[in-house]
Motif scaffolding. Structure first.
Motif, PDB file in Angstrom:
ATOM      1  N   VAL A 235       0.807  -1.217   0.000  1.00 55.59           N
ATOM      2  CA  VAL A 235       0.000   0.000   0.000  1.00 55.59           C
ATOM      3  C   VAL A 235       0.843   1.271   0.000  1.00 55.59           C
ATOM      4  O   VAL A 235       1.950   1.300   0.539  1.00 55.59           O
ATOM      5  N   ARG A 278      -7.937   2.504  -2.351  1.00 56.61           N
ATOM      6  CA  ARG A 278      -8.502   1.626  -1.334  1.00 56.61           C
ATOM      7  C   ARG A 278      -9.265   2.492  -0.328  1.00 56.61           C
ATOM      8  O   ARG A 278      -8.671   3.246   0.434  1.00 56.61           O
ATOM      9  N   GLU A 304      -3.583   0.605  -3.300  1.00 53.39           N
ATOM     10  CA  GLU A 304      -3.087  -0.764  -3.167  1.00 53.39           C
ATOM     11  C   GLU A 304      -2.529  -1.240  -4.499  1.00 53.39           C
ATOM     12  O   GLU A 304      -3.162  -1.054  -5.544  1.00 53.39           O
TER      13      GLU A 304
END
Length: 307
Positions: A235, A278, A304
């Motif tokens: 991430v 995300r 992500e």
């Protein structure tokens, strides 16, 4: 030595990173290490944290306070050199999370000698790396009226840009503007109305700082590197402090516009490694803003890495 302040959206960013004990992380903008300390606290003995910052004072803090930790390394340079830094560490494609806290750090703003703020008088510098590039005073002395107008419009979103340009160039004809207080006074005199809670020179100082440090260019260069640096499922947590940065991050995570598929069929997926958003944008709560007014404009976006 403990950090003197808790960084913006600290709890939220650490929650999104979900630090694994044996994970590999990059703090692309070390600052004074608030987020980095949080990541290190969650890492186990086999974890790694690579930090980057172009401010020599930030690097000195990192080396002095965290340099003895074998899990930690710091590199002096812009975050646009992240991919090279990670590759040199032999960790390309293995990073679990990247933290990018964009904008100016509180110590930079609070140190009048760095020239970022109009609150206290200081040399008109504004460079995040004072050893490279031109100072804001040098930039202002060499800029054309048309270019200055463009910078105020694009980087400051300043509706009184024409008035400010006329006033600054009239003052420049009398001699160079070399102090923050001088520039703030000229701008304040040119702006007919004030935004509630804002100094009239706020947007001008922001615009010049962005231009001097090529901040948006650096961000545009940094973001695509994340797909190569992160492992699948890794991430990116990017914290922006003004709409220009946030717009770039938001656009990047959404990806390039694609033509819709045939009616009734899903839109085709992008090929190759990329990031997708995300969740929704995360903003500070009332308690954090009350404790730290500088947090009020912060926005955290999370991407992500997918294949």
């Amino acid at each position: 030595m403990a950090a003197t302040h808790q960084p913006v959206l600290f709890t939220e960013a650490l929650a999104q990173l979900a630090v694994r004990a044996d994970g590999v992380y990059v703090d692309a903008t070390f600052g004074r290490g608030g987020h980095a300390r949080g990541i290190l606290a969650a890492l186990g003995p086999d974890g790694r944290l690579l930090a980057i910052d172009r401010d020599p004072e930030a690097v000195a803090v990192a080396e002095r306070e965290l340099g003895a930790d074998p899990r930690f390394t710091v590199t002096r340079g812009s975050f646009s050199m992240m991919e090279r830094t990670v590759e040199e560490a032999g960790l390309l494609g293995e990073v679990d999370g990247i933290l990018a806290d964009l904008g100016v750090s509180s110590p930079q703003l609070d140190d009048a000698s760095r020239g970022f703020s109009f609150v206290a008088d200081g040399p008109l510098d504004m460079r995040m790396d004072p050893d490279s590039g031109v100072s804001a005073a040098e930039w202002l002395a060499g800029i054309s009226e048309q270019e200055f107008l463009r910078v105020l419009w694009e980087y400051g979103e300043e509706k009184f840009a024409r008035r400010i340009v006329r006033a600054v160039f009239a003052r420049r004809d009398e001699g160079p503007i070399t102090r923050t207080a001088e520039l703030a006074e000229v701008v304040a005199g040119a702006v007919p109305t004030r935004e509630p809670g804002k100094h009239p020179a706020t947007r001008t100082f922001q615009a010049i700082r962005i231009a001097v440090n090529a901040e948006l260019d650096e961000l545009e260069a940094f973001l695509p590197q994340c797909a190569h640096v992160l492992r699948p499922g890794g991430v990116l947590c990017a914290i922006s402090f003004h709409s220009l940065e946030d717009r770039i991050v938001k656009r990047f995570l959404r990806g390039p516009a694609e033509p819709p598929g045939p009616r009734g069929l899903p839109r085709p997926e992008r090929g190759g490694p990329h990031l997708r958003p995300r969740g929704k944008a995360i903003k500070p709560g009332k308690a954090e803003i009350a404790a730290n007014a500088r947090a009020r404009s912060a926005v955290l976006r999370v991407g992500e890495r997918v294949q």
